[in-house]
Design an enzyme around this catalytic site. Structure first.
Site, PDB file in Angstrom:
ATOM      1  N   ASP A 131       5.042   1.769  -5.230  1.00  0.00           N
ATOM      2  CA  ASP A 131       6.234   1.998  -4.396  1.00  0.00           C
ATOM      3  C   ASP A 131       5.919   1.674  -2.936  1.00  0.00           C
ATOM      4  O   ASP A 131       6.200   2.452  -2.043  1.00  0.00           O
ATOM      5  CB  ASP A 131       6.743   3.443  -4.545  1.00  0.00           C
ATOM      6  N   ASP A 181      -0.326   1.813  -1.051  1.00  0.00           N
ATOM      7  CA  ASP A 181      -0.084   0.939  -2.206  1.00  0.00           C
ATOM      8  C   ASP A 181      -0.557  -0.478  -1.912  1.00  0.00           C
ATOM      9  O   ASP A 181      -1.093  -1.160  -2.789  1.00  0.00           O
ATOM     10  CB  ASP A 181       1.405   0.881  -2.537  1.00  0.00           C
TER      11      ASP A 181
END
Length: 313
Positions: free
Chosen positions: A12, A17
């Site tokens: 996400d 990430d």
């Protein structure tokens, strides 16, 4: 010769990430695995922004060979809430900075992430490791649509939940699990495969000095991805003394199993109804050493730093 392990990462994006994805793709050849898909989910930002961020990063990495699948745009039960913690990454997930990159959109597939998970796990049954570093909505939906799906998974790695009831979005819940607690409960309770979780408190324990991140790890800006992450994190971490790329810790655990200094097996569950504890991961401390979920308590920081430097090199 044996086939390399297959990996699907669900994210996400989010700066942590981004580090996790870069580290994972960088380690393919040297650690004998193949990333066969990237699935996107609502979390740090909207799923549309997550897709755009992923395509931007893949373009900068020159890894547009990896397919990207758009997934769930909201949690299973309740609509997505606006949370202060999500603002840490900016409205768009990457600090709302314009990078001037002409994004290559060829990795984006028409197939939905949930359908891709079902198809790829069936195609490579027993050979696929899953790395989930956002809310678990896509996996829970896939499990509901195809009973027995998790039994096809070689190993599931999750960044989320908490070990001691310490939260970051509420007093007692970690962001990924709190964003979709029902999905977390389905994944951890409905079916079983080997699971490794790096919880929030472990990430807190191993936060690194921001000065090290910027002046040592971020010193050589020859790589376009590092230029992107330097710009974003200089903005986002400007008032913070430490750097904590939670999702990258999980990927390090996947790439280098010896990176785990201490871990224990538990049976776990997710609180759904508590007025103050919704989304908290609960461990059965009476049966430590038994269960299918390995909770990582300590990470070898030198090994983690090694992977960071290897990534930016």
């Amino acid at each position: 010769m044996s086939q390399p392990r297959k990996v699907i990462i669900d994210l996400d994006v989010g700066t942590d990430d981004a580090w996790a994805l870069w580290m994972l793709l960088n380690g393919e050849k040297s650690h004998d695995y193949e990333v066969i898909g990237i699935t996107c989910v609502n979390g740090n930002t909207t799923v549309d922004n997550v897709v755009e961020n992923t395509l931007t990063l893949l373009t900068a990495m020159e890894r547009t060979d990896v397919p990207v699948f758009r997934g769930a745009q909201e949690p299973l039960i309740l609509p997505a809430e606006k949370k202060d913690v999500s603002n840490f990454h900016g409205e768009n997930g990457l600090g709302d900075i314009q990078f001037g990159i002409e994004v290559n959109r060829t990795p984006l597939q028409q197939e939905h992430a949930v359908d891709a998970l079902k198809r790829l796990l069936a195609l490579h049954e027993g050979q696929v490791d899953l790395i989930f570093i956002g809310p678990l909505t896509n996996l829970a939906l896939a499990m509901k649509l195809q009973p027995g799906l998790l039994t096809m998974v070689r190993h599931l790695y999750i960044m989320g939940g908490n070990r001691h009831g310490v939260g970051n979005v509420t007093w007692s819940a970690e962001f990924n699990f709190h964003t979709d607690p029902e999905a977390a409960k389905i994944v951890l309770q409905k079916e079983y495969c080997p699971i490794t979780i790096v919880p929030w408190e472990t990430c807190q324990k191993h936060a690194l000095p921001l000065e090290w991140r910027m002046k040592e790890l971020g010193a050589n800006e020859t790589h376009p991805v590092l230029r992107i992450l330097n710009a974003v994190e200089q903005k986002l971490y400007s008032q913070r003394p430490q750097w904590m790329p939670c999702d990258a810790y999980l990927v390090a655990v996947y790439i280098l199993p010896a990176c785990v200094d201490k871990a224990h097996l538990y049976t776990v569950d997710i609180e759904l109804h508590g007025a103050l504890t919704r989304g908290q991961m609960i461990l059965d401390h009476r049966l430590q050493g038994k269960g299918h979920v390995r909770i990582v308590d300590d990470i070898n920081e030198q090994m983690f730093k090694y992977l960071c430097f290897k990534t930016v090199a």
